[in-house]
Design a protein around this motif. Structure first.
Motif, mmCIF file in Angstrom:
data_model
loop_
_atom_site.group_PDB
_atom_site.id
_atom_site.type_symbol
_atom_site.label_atom_id
_atom_site.label_comp_id
_atom_site.label_asym_id
_atom_site.label_seq_id
_atom_site.Cartn_x
_atom_site.Cartn_y
_atom_site.Cartn_z
ATOM 1 N N ILE B 146 0.823 -1.220 0.000
ATOM 2 C CA ILE B 146 0.000 0.000 0.000
ATOM 3 C C ILE B 146 0.861 1.276 0.000
ATOM 4 C CG2 ILE B 146 -1.685 1.349 1.340
ATOM 5 C CD1 ILE B 146 -3.033 -1.328 2.065
ATOM 6 N N PRO B 147 1.871 1.383 0.894
ATOM 7 C CA PRO B 147 2.662 2.632 0.854
ATOM 8 C C PRO B 147 3.321 2.858 -0.507
ATOM 9 C CG PRO B 147 3.660 1.019 2.360
ATOM 10 C CD PRO B 147 2.295 0.527 2.017
ATOM 11 N N VAL B 150 0.853 4.178 -3.041
ATOM 12 C CA VAL B 150 0.635 5.616 -2.823
ATOM 13 C C VAL B 150 1.851 6.404 -3.295
ATOM 14 C CG1 VAL B 150 0.161 7.391 -1.096
ATOM 15 C CG2 VAL B 150 -0.912 5.158 -0.893
ATOM 16 N N ALA B 226 2.758 2.190 8.109
ATOM 17 C CA ALA B 226 1.581 3.064 8.156
ATOM 18 C C ALA B 226 2.005 4.533 8.127
ATOM 19 C CB ALA B 226 0.748 2.774 9.405
ATOM 20 N N TYR B 228 4.748 5.772 6.782
ATOM 21 C CA TYR B 228 5.150 6.087 5.405
ATOM 22 C C TYR B 228 3.923 6.295 4.514
ATOM 23 C CZ TYR B 228 10.231 5.627 5.500
ATOM 24 O OH TYR B 228 11.557 5.850 5.711
ATOM 25 N N THR B 229 2.927 5.411 4.684
ATOM 26 C CA THR B 229 1.720 5.530 3.873
ATOM 27 C C THR B 229 1.080 6.906 4.073
ATOM 28 O OG1 THR B 229 1.333 3.178 4.146
ATOM 29 C CG2 THR B 229 -0.515 4.474 3.344
ATOM 30 N N LEU B 233 0.754 9.818 1.398
ATOM 31 C CA LEU B 233 -0.615 10.278 1.087
ATOM 32 C C LEU B 233 -0.711 11.797 1.157
ATOM 33 C CD1 LEU B 233 -3.353 8.065 2.797
ATOM 34 C CD2 LEU B 233 -3.319 8.881 0.430
#
Lengths: 306, 249
Positions: B146-147, B150, B226, B228-229, B233
């Motif tokens: 996920i990261p 993004v 999280a 980093y995400t 973002l």
């Protein structure tokens, strides 16, 4: 309800006034051409109608509401000037995907057929020619059965045959009661395909009417005569009903608002002339006059507006 | 929603048909896996895990990282300049659906490298995990990417199309190298090891290394990913808004 309604719309980009006070109302079912030279503000106007850009001042309404809302509801279809297609998909896949975005699409095959894409529907779009890509984009614009169809310079790069086929498809789409608005700088195209031509110059509407009305507004007819002598052009220009004279050797073309009055005055003027011909003024002259190819013509365009 | 699903399907199909994608994010990890395992032989790394299993996780992470980054790092910029994103804007597909589908595509196209390298590890080197481990690993690949999905969106708005290719590759190889995916961090010089322990790519791979070692995944790993995400973002949202203002206001 108007399909498109501009009230005192302006759009500035920094110091540039791309749209400089346009009032315009396009009724449902009309086929309208936005005609103007490059940079006149046609594409910016289309962007405003599609909600891609917001006006600096004034209001734009599409199908009775906010342009972006009309687009979001799938009531609008558009073919933009720079609508690149993504690589790695076939024409059919693209049209099918687009159909899935709209609430009441036509069948994918029908859209492909109407746009003339059947022959290459299964090929990856990156291998298609410019004209074929353009037809795929047209299929994407119509597959959602929009009430309002925007075509921004749709036939750039088409050969004559493809152009004719393309306009047949557009007419079929318009025949179903759809409002069609297209931008072009091809005069013959605007004249042949639109019920109404809106001429835009420097962000303003300088003329609005049918092709023949615009021609009549600027110069109803042209007279051609063979004349002799250096000062004759000025005398011809001074005749009643004549608004412009172009000279090519001994042949002079008189652009007229009232060709009957001009002929009577010519006969009475004592100018030595021969070989008189009368022809309908063409749209190209009207267009050049309206968009200010020269100073005199620009002044004339102002008169037309007034 | 029908249309959004169709868009996701279209995007995934496009990616799976792309030769660079298959080469760089499926072919290369497989090739490197076979190469590295033949070099390091049948030894074991720390925690009693065989190199063939350890390198499997490294190379899956390497492939997944590339898939997640490249899906959008290059593509978003290309689609802005070609006018395709603009064309989509005049359909009922909204701009937020566009970005969401792009990010979702980036996350999902990480799975092929997992499947291919995983099969090679299992059949060529007898890496034998329980069904639960395989599934946990798959979940780690998807959620842990996920990261990077993004970050790919961020890069797609940082670079224009001409710089996108090179820029994204530099970020990709930087993250792979510094995160210890090619050379395990503990073999690195002290200074580089310090850097590795700040890299999101390190923590991404660490999820998998923990799974094959049958260790619990440290909360710190998840917290760092999280963070980093969230950081990516925020930056991506800024770049997105300025690009929007430039192109659409």
């Amino acid at each position: 309800m108007a399909a498109v309604e501009f009230s005192a719309v302006t759009k500035r980009f920094g110091p540039v006034r791309a749209v400089d006070g346009i009032d315009l109302s396009i009724g449902e079912g009309e086929v309208v051409a936005l005609l103007g030279p490059n940079g006149a503000g046609k594409s910016t106007s289309i962007s405003l109608m599609l909600g891609l850009r917001r006006p600096t001042s004034g209001t734009v309404r599409v199908l009775g509401g906010d342009p972006a809302a009309a687009v979001g509801a799938g009531r609008v279809g558009a073919m933009l000037q720079t609508g690149g297609l993504p690589p790695g998909v076939t024409a059919r896949e693209l049209v099918a995907f687009t159909a899935g975005l709209y609430p009441r699409p036509m069948r994918v095959d029908e859209a492909l057929q109407q746009a003339g894409c059947e022959a290459f529907a299964s090929q990856p779009v990156d291998r298609l020619s410019g004209g074929q890509k353009q037809r795929v984009r047209f299929a994407m614009a119509i597959v959602g059965q929009p009430e309002l169809l925007f075509l921004d310079e749709p036939t750039v790069g088409f050969d004559v045959e493809t152009r004719r086929h393309f306009w047949d498809s557009v007419r079929a789409a318009a025949g179903q009661g759809r409002t069609v608005l297209f931008c072009t700088h091809y005069l013959d195209e605007a004249d042949a395909e639109a019920d109404r031509i809106v001429v835009i110059q420097a962000g303003r509407v300088v003329a609005d009417g049918s092709g023949s009305a615009i021609k009549a507004q600027v110069a109803g007819r042209a007279l051609q005569v063979t004349v002799e002598g250096p000062d004759v052009a000025a005398r011809l220009a001074a005749l009643p009903g004549v608004v412009g004279v172009e000279r090519s050797g001994s042949r002079a073309t008189l652009r007229c608002t009232d060709s009957d009055a001009a002929v009577r005055a010519l006969v009475a003027s004592g100018i030595a002339w021969s070989d008189l011909e009368v022809a309908g003024g063409d749209l190209e002259h009207a267009f050049l006059a309206l968009t200010g190819a020269d100073g005199a013509a620009a002044a004339q365009a102002q008169e037309v507006r007034a | 929603m029908n249309g959004v699903g169709g868009f996701l399907g279209l995007e995934i199909r496009r990616t799976l048909r792309s030769v660079p994608y298959l080469l760089f994010t499926v072919g290369f990890p497989l090739m490197f896996y076979l190469l590295f395992t033949s070099m390091f032989g049948k030894g074991t790394s720390g925690a009693g895990v065989s190199y063939s299993a350890y390198l499997m996780v490294s190379m899956v992470a390497y492939g997944a990282l590339g898939a997640a980054l490249n899906a959008n790092g290059v593509r978003l910029a290309t689609e802005r300049s070609s006018g395709w994103s603009r064309q989509l804007r005049v359909t009922p597909l909204g701009p937020s659906a566009y970005i969401t589908v792009k990010a979702l595509t980036a996350i999902l196209v990480t799975l092929p490298s997992f499947v291919v390298v995983g099969l090679a590890a299992h059949f060529a080197h007898g890496v034998d995990l329980s069904a639960g481990q395989w599934l946990t690993l798959a979940a780690c690949v998807v959620l842990g990417s996920i990261p990077f999905a993004v970050l790919g969106v961020l890069l797609g708005y940082v670079f224009d199309w001409s710089a996108g290719q090179a820029g994204t590759q530099i970020v990709y190889f930087g993250l792979a190298l510094l995160g210890g995916l090619w050379i395990p961090a503990r073999f690195m010089p002290q200074a580089l090891q310090g850097i590795a322990h700040w890299m999101p790519s390190y923590y991404f791979a660490d999820l998998g290394w923990r799974v094959i070692a049958r260790q619990a995944i440290p909360a710190a790993d998840l917290g760092i990913l999280a963070a980093y995400t969230l950081g990516f973002l925020i930056l991506a949202a800024q770049r997105y808004r300025s690009a929007e203002a430039r192109e659409y206001i």
